[in-house]
Design a protein around this motif. Sequence first.
Motif, PDB file in Angstrom:
ATOM      1  N   PHE A  46       0.848  -1.201   0.000  1.00  0.00           N
ATOM      2  CA  PHE A  46       0.000   0.000   0.000  1.00  0.00           C
ATOM      3  C   PHE A  46       0.879   1.245   0.000  1.00  0.00           C
ATOM      4  N   ASN A  47       0.276   2.371  -0.364  1.00  0.00           N
ATOM      5  CA  ASN A  47       1.004   3.638  -0.275  1.00  0.00           C
ATOM      6  C   ASN A  47       0.847   4.210   1.131  1.00  0.00           C
ATOM      7  N   THR A  48       1.814   5.005   1.537  1.00  0.00           N
ATOM      8  CA  THR A  48       1.710   5.725   2.811  1.00  0.00           C
ATOM      9  C   THR A  48       0.441   6.575   2.790  1.00  0.00           C
ATOM     10  N   PRO A  49      -0.350   6.568   3.892  1.00  0.00           N
ATOM     11  CA  PRO A  49      -1.597   7.343   3.902  1.00  0.00           C
ATOM     12  C   PRO A  49      -1.364   8.817   3.552  1.00  0.00           C
ATOM     13  N   GLU A  50      -2.365   9.383   2.896  1.00  0.00           N
ATOM     14  CA  GLU A  50      -2.287  10.756   2.375  1.00  0.00           C
ATOM     15  C   GLU A  50      -1.931  11.781   3.468  1.00  0.00           C
ATOM     16  N   HIS A  51      -2.595  11.671   4.630  1.00  0.00           N
ATOM     17  CA  HIS A  51      -2.365  12.694   5.669  1.00  0.00           C
ATOM     18  C   HIS A  51      -0.929  12.635   6.207  1.00  0.00           C
ATOM     19  N   VAL A  52      -0.307  11.469   6.119  1.00  0.00           N
ATOM     20  CA  VAL A  52       1.088  11.334   6.571  1.00  0.00           C
ATOM     21  C   VAL A  52       2.009  12.029   5.562  1.00  0.00           C
ATOM     22  N   LYS A  53       1.698  11.837   4.290  1.00  0.00           N
ATOM     23  CA  LYS A  53       2.507  12.496   3.254  1.00  0.00           C
ATOM     24  C   LYS A  53       2.357  14.023   3.355  1.00  0.00           C
ATOM     25  N   ALA A  56       4.503  15.434   5.998  1.00  0.00           N
ATOM     26  CA  ALA A  56       5.911  15.511   5.597  1.00  0.00           C
ATOM     27  C   ALA A  56       6.151  16.757   4.742  1.00  0.00           C
ATOM     28  N   LYS A  57       5.204  17.037   3.844  1.00  0.00           N
ATOM     29  CA  LYS A  57       5.355  18.231   2.997  1.00  0.00           C
ATOM     30  C   LYS A  57       5.325  19.487   3.876  1.00  0.00           C
ATOM     31  N   GLN A  58       4.419  19.471   4.832  1.00  0.00           N
ATOM     32  CA  GLN A  58       4.313  20.601   5.752  1.00  0.00           C
ATOM     33  C   GLN A  58       5.610  20.756   6.556  1.00  0.00           C
ATOM     34  N   ALA A  59       6.191  19.633   6.948  1.00  0.00           N
ATOM     35  CA  ALA A  59       7.428  19.673   7.739  1.00  0.00           C
ATOM     36  C   ALA A  59       8.542  20.377   6.961  1.00  0.00           C
ATOM     37  N   LEU A  60       8.588  20.089   5.668  1.00  0.00           N
ATOM     38  CA  LEU A  60       9.594  20.755   4.825  1.00  0.00           C
ATOM     39  C   LEU A  60       9.343  22.252   4.785  1.00  0.00           C
ATOM     40  N   ASP A  61       8.058  22.610   4.553  1.00  0.00           N
ATOM     41  CA  ASP A  61       7.714  24.033   4.495  1.00  0.00           C
ATOM     42  C   ASP A  61       8.001  24.727   5.824  1.00  0.00           C
ATOM     43  N   ASP A  62       7.834  23.997   6.911  1.00  0.00           N
ATOM     44  CA  ASP A  62       8.084  24.582   8.238  1.00  0.00           C
ATOM     45  C   ASP A  62       9.567  24.478   8.645  1.00  0.00           C
ATOM     46  N   ARG A 279       8.291  14.038  11.758  1.00  0.00           N
ATOM     47  CA  ARG A 279       7.071  14.871  11.761  1.00  0.00           C
ATOM     48  C   ARG A 279       5.912  14.076  11.140  1.00  0.00           C
ATOM     49  N   ALA A 280       6.217  13.324  10.097  1.00  0.00           N
ATOM     50  CA  ALA A 280       5.182  12.498   9.470  1.00  0.00           C
ATOM     51  C   ALA A 280       4.693  11.426  10.455  1.00  0.00           C
ATOM     52  N   GLY A 281       5.626  10.917  11.253  1.00  0.00           N
ATOM     53  CA  GLY A 281       5.271   9.888  12.243  1.00  0.00           C
ATOM     54  C   GLY A 281       4.276  10.407  13.274  1.00  0.00           C
ATOM     55  N   ILE A 282       4.440  11.674  13.645  1.00  0.00           N
ATOM     56  CA  ILE A 282       3.500  12.270  14.612  1.00  0.00           C
ATOM     57  C   ILE A 282       2.085  12.263  14.006  1.00  0.00           C
ATOM     58  N   ALA A 283       1.999  12.660  12.728  1.00  0.00           N
ATOM     59  CA  ALA A 283       0.686  12.687  12.064  1.00  0.00           C
ATOM     60  C   ALA A 283       0.109  11.279  11.969  1.00  0.00           C
ATOM     61  N   ALA A 284       0.954  10.303  11.691  1.00  0.00           N
ATOM     62  CA  ALA A 284       0.472   8.919  11.579  1.00  0.00           C
ATOM     63  C   ALA A 284      -0.162   8.487  12.899  1.00  0.00           C
ATOM     64  N   LEU A 285       0.521   8.739  14.000  1.00  0.00           N
ATOM     65  CA  LEU A 285      -0.007   8.298  15.299  1.00  0.00           C
ATOM     66  C   LEU A 285      -1.241   9.099  15.691  1.00  0.00           C
ATOM     67  N   ASP A 286      -1.246  10.393  15.366  1.00  0.00           N
ATOM     68  CA  ASP A 286      -2.387  11.238  15.736  1.00  0.00           C
ATOM     69  C   ASP A 286      -3.672  10.780  15.070  1.00  0.00           C
ATOM     70  N   GLN A 287      -3.557  10.336  13.852  1.00  0.00           N
ATOM     71  CA  GLN A 287      -4.758   9.996  13.070  1.00  0.00           C
ATOM     72  C   GLN A 287      -5.384   8.668  13.500  1.00  0.00           C
ATOM     73  N   GLY A 288      -4.608   7.818  14.146  1.00  0.00           N
ATOM     74  CA  GLY A 288      -5.190   6.555  14.606  1.00  0.00           C
ATOM     75  C   GLY A 288      -5.133   5.455  13.569  1.00  0.00           C
ATOM     76  N   LEU A 289      -6.023   4.471  13.720  1.00  0.00           N
ATOM     77  CA  LEU A 289      -5.814   3.182  13.068  1.00  0.00           C
ATOM     78  C   LEU A 289      -6.645   2.902  11.821  1.00  0.00           C
TER      79      LEU A 289
END
Length: 401
Positions: A46-53, A56-62, A279-289
């Motif tokens: 599967f692809n990495t979930p959209e909100h995680v990607k 990551a983009k936001q992390a770069l911008d920040d 930073r992407a990992g934080i979003a992954a955990l925040d969003q749940g399962l």
Amino acid sequence: MSTPSILSDRINSLSESATLKMTKLGRELAAKGVNVISLSVGEPDFNTPEHVKQAAKQALDDNYTRYSPVPGYPELRKAIVDKLKNENGLDYDASQIVVSTGAKQSLSNAILTLINPGDEVIIPTPYWVSYSEMVTLAEGKSVFINTTIDSDFKITPEELEAVITPKSKLFMFSSPCNPTGSVYTKAELEGLVRVFEKYPNIYIISDEIYEHINFIGQHESIAQFDSIKDRVILINGFSKAFAMTGWRLGYLAATKEIALANDKLQGQTTSGTCSIAQRAGIAALDQGLETVLEMKAAFARRRELVYNLLKDIPGVKTNLPQGAFYFFPDISSFFGKMDPQGNVIKDSADLALYLLNEGHVATVGGDSFGNNNYIRLSYAASDENLREALRRIKEALAKLA
Ligand code: PMP
Ligand code: GLU
């Protein structure tokens, strides 16, 4: 007289990772234009979930582009603490979490942190390829407990106790297990815990990276038993749960003393892992399962599919794995047979190579997981590819005489 190797004894004593080697061979064949189906590497298709990607983009911008703290960003360590509490019922403090470049590094860090030369590490077979090699690198000694398909590849408390010596320092295992898919129940873990209670010098590495891919109920961690919790080094990561294999993000949870030692080791080797991945990992955990459960449903369907196709292949003996995304069938009935070119299949590595070259399906020989009578098939592939791969395997095996 042979020329002495310029390489260290340490590296010369190490084998190449068989999972990665078979995947490389499969890719090389595919690059020549052959239609290879890869069931070798264990990674979600599967692809990495959209909100995680997006995170990551936001992390770069920040501008999260500088060194992170060695054990990980505080927000990520806190998110891991919350995850362990909410999903696993385990109490940890953020100071007990060390984030690393994949669960692979967490495992390696933990072993290097705990093992002195000559210390014994008890490993039930089959085990994930890199365990014994990491022990070798740390100059420890692997002590294996052999299991077979007939016991669903699980050990008993008696078998554990039988191999314990004054040099035993670590016990390491995965549940759900790579490569067998076996899952220890709470009662089975409790049986092992009763043994560990008698031997306070033995630490336990509990690799729980497949926790969400469990078809028999909720995940049970050996860290839930208070009598031994302080001796457990819990390993987990983002590769399997969030389809993030390439991001290289894993972690361990342990006592503060062990966590600090891992932090020190990592500070002298790799430093904190990729800031953007964290930073992407934080979003992954925040969003749940939610996305994990979708993947699990697909794996459940494919498990049935592969089980029915495997059962139908003469000479192959399989069980129905209870977790992860692997089958580990017994293929020893083919040893001693000859392929159409006249080569004798001597072992599981020969059979895996034969299946690659003749059937164009990449698998991994069981020898590298510590049990030569088996091969490992990953069913993290599309239903269509799985059907075709199993058809090819059946056809290729039928040519062995
Ligand atoms: N443990 C087990 C049992 C595995 O199968 C793997 C392979 N993904 C790992 C650890 C390492 O995972 P990663 O380094 O991708 O987090
Ligand atoms: N854990 C996966 C496997 O067993 C990934 C490959 C590796 O890191 O060995 O195939």
